[in-house]
Design an enzyme around this catalytic site. Structure first.
Site, mmCIF file in Angstrom:
data_model
loop_
_atom_site.group_PDB
_atom_site.id
_atom_site.type_symbol
_atom_site.label_atom_id
_atom_site.label_comp_id
_atom_site.label_asym_id
_atom_site.label_seq_id
_atom_site.Cartn_x
_atom_site.Cartn_y
_atom_site.Cartn_z
ATOM 1 N N HIS A 1 0.888 -1.345 0.054
ATOM 2 C CA HIS A 1 -0.106 0.018 -0.011
ATOM 3 C C HIS A 1 0.916 1.252 -0.046
ATOM 4 O O HIS A 1 0.614 2.244 -0.641
ATOM 5 C CB HIS A 1 -0.735 0.006 1.245
ATOM 6 C CG HIS A 1 -1.954 -1.014 1.378
ATOM 7 N ND1 HIS A 1 -1.725 -1.942 2.302
ATOM 8 C CD2 HIS A 1 -2.954 -1.214 0.770
ATOM 9 C CE1 HIS A 1 -2.790 -3.081 2.179
ATOM 10 N NE2 HIS A 1 -3.744 -2.319 1.102
ATOM 11 N N GLN B 1 -9.177 -7.537 -10.361
ATOM 12 C CA GLN B 1 -9.573 -6.321 -10.075
ATOM 13 C C GLN B 1 -9.073 -5.028 -11.021
ATOM 14 O O GLN B 1 -10.066 -4.029 -10.934
ATOM 15 C CB GLN B 1 -9.174 -6.040 -8.338
ATOM 16 C CG GLN B 1 -9.378 -4.509 -7.999
ATOM 17 C CD GLN B 1 -9.300 -4.496 -6.439
ATOM 18 O OE1 GLN B 1 -10.196 -4.974 -5.750
ATOM 19 N NE2 GLN B 1 -8.122 -4.029 -5.991
ATOM 20 N N ARG C 1 -3.637 -10.102 4.217
ATOM 21 C CA ARG C 1 -4.003 -11.426 4.687
ATOM 22 C C ARG C 1 -2.713 -12.121 5.263
ATOM 23 O O ARG C 1 -2.927 -13.227 6.151
ATOM 24 C CB ARG C 1 -4.520 -12.303 3.571
ATOM 25 C CG ARG C 1 -6.006 -12.008 3.284
ATOM 26 C CD ARG C 1 -6.399 -12.592 1.919
ATOM 27 N NE ARG C 1 -7.545 -11.863 1.527
ATOM 28 C CZ ARG C 1 -8.832 -12.486 1.644
ATOM 29 N NH1 ARG C 1 -9.069 -13.760 2.052
ATOM 30 N NH2 ARG C 1 -9.886 -11.736 1.304
HETATM 31 O O1 PAF Z 1 -8.203 -3.801 -3.154
HETATM 32 C C1 PAF Z 1 -8.600 -3.596 -2.186
HETATM 33 O O2 PAF Z 1 -7.933 -3.334 -1.033
HETATM 34 C C2 PAF Z 1 -10.086 -3.215 -2.198
HETATM 35 O O3 PAF Z 1 -10.610 -4.106 -3.251
HETATM 36 C C3 PAF Z 1 -10.424 -2.004 -2.757
HETATM 37 C C4 PAF Z 1 -10.105 -1.558 -4.096
HETATM 38 C C5 PAF Z 1 -10.052 -1.107 -1.748
HETATM 39 C C6 PAF Z 1 -12.056 -1.754 -2.643
HETATM 40 O O4 PAF Z 1 -12.697 -2.074 -1.482
#
Ligand code: PAF
Length: 281
Positions: A38, A155, A189
């Site tokens: 992140h 995603q 996780r």
């Molecule tokens: O990747 C993630 O952490 C989630 O899927 C996101 C993009 C924040 C949406 O809740």
């Protein structure tokens, strides 16, 4: 100084002047339990924008298993400290009823099958939940650029399509996966893995590397079977391992110049995913 925002009116108020002065907003949506993956997204956002917003919201809609939602790690204070240290301007903790009503759905989005393969096959409804929340967040933040990690390859493919289909004005920035020194793809996780499991989970990256090295050398069906066996012979429980087209995510049984290998497996009770770009040799 980092500003913590929980009320939507406060977010709109703070961002109004930024939009009005046409300054760039970099946005990193997260579910918290932040790790270096992140923070890498945040660093990319810091370098390219005037202001950076990070949202922290554990989105119940994208969990098809309620136990997984309950167990999802939550460390808001530590997250806030990490983001302050990175110089993030706004950390937004949305309230669910301000983000969307119960009936809310991102309007008329057609997945064209992107939501039912791979992760979607094992987690029905997951991607609708992701699209709903990301769409709602984009409406409220109205960012110039939004940052997503490639660990969640599927995603990213879906968000890319959503942005294109709705002609949203946000630019999608796809950031490569960050790995531990040993190679494990960083994920919130992983906090639920003990040290032995972290070592066992390396079979995922090792198998993907095996595929990457042999793609175009071994015949694709044989390559996949040998790779699947590597995981089946480990302590992990394989969910899927596929070589897919980068855009359609459809499984490939014949050679294509570029493809992606995607894997999901359980390490104990923790479901892990990873992927690797393949270029035919
Ligand atoms: O990747 C993630 O952490 C989630 O899927 C996101 C993009 C924040 C949406 O809740």
């Amino acid at each position: 100084m980092t500003q913590k925002v929980a009320e939507i009116f406060e977010l709109h108020e703070r961002l109004h002047e930024v939009h009005a002065s046409r300054r760039n907003i970099g946005f990193v949506p997260t579910m918290g339990a932040l790790h270096q993956g992140h923070l890498e997204l945040v660093r990319h956002a810091k370098r390219a924008n005037d202001l950076v917003v990070v949202s922290i919201f554990v989105n119940e809609r994208q969990f098809n298993n309620p136990e997984d939602f309950d167990k999802y790690p939550r460390n808001p204070n530590q997250d806030l400290e990490l983001l302050s240290a990175e110089g993030v301007d706004i950390v937004y903790f949305p309230k669910v009823d301000e983000l969307f009503t119960q009936e809310f759905k991102a309007p008329g989005f057609h997945f064209n099958g992107l939501d039912t393969c791979l992760e979607g096959a094992s987690r029905p409804g997951h991607f609708q939940g992701v699209v709903d929340v990301v769409y709602a967040l984009f409406q409220h933040v109205d960012p110039t650029k939004a940052y997503f990690g490639m660990k969640d390859f599927q995603q990213v493919a879906i968000i890319r399509k959503m942005i294109a289909d709705f002609a949203l004005s946000v630019e999608l920035i796809e950031v490569p996966t960050i790995r531990s020194e040993q190679g494990l793809a960083l994920s919130s996780r992983n906090l639920r893995l003990n040290e032995a499991e972290k070592t066992e989970a390396l079979v995922l990256v090792n198998t993907l590397t095996f595929i990457e090295k042999n793609y175009g050398i071994l015949e694709t069906t044989e390559l996949l079977e040998r790779a699947r066996d590597q995981i089946r012979n480990s302590s992990l429980k394989l969910d899927y391992l596929e070589i897919v087209d980068k855009q359609s995510l459809k499984p490939l049984s014949t050679l294509q110049t570029e493809a992606v290998a995607c894997v999901a497996a359980y390490c104990g009770s923790v479901r892990l995913i990873d992927n690797m770009l393949l270029i035919a040799r």
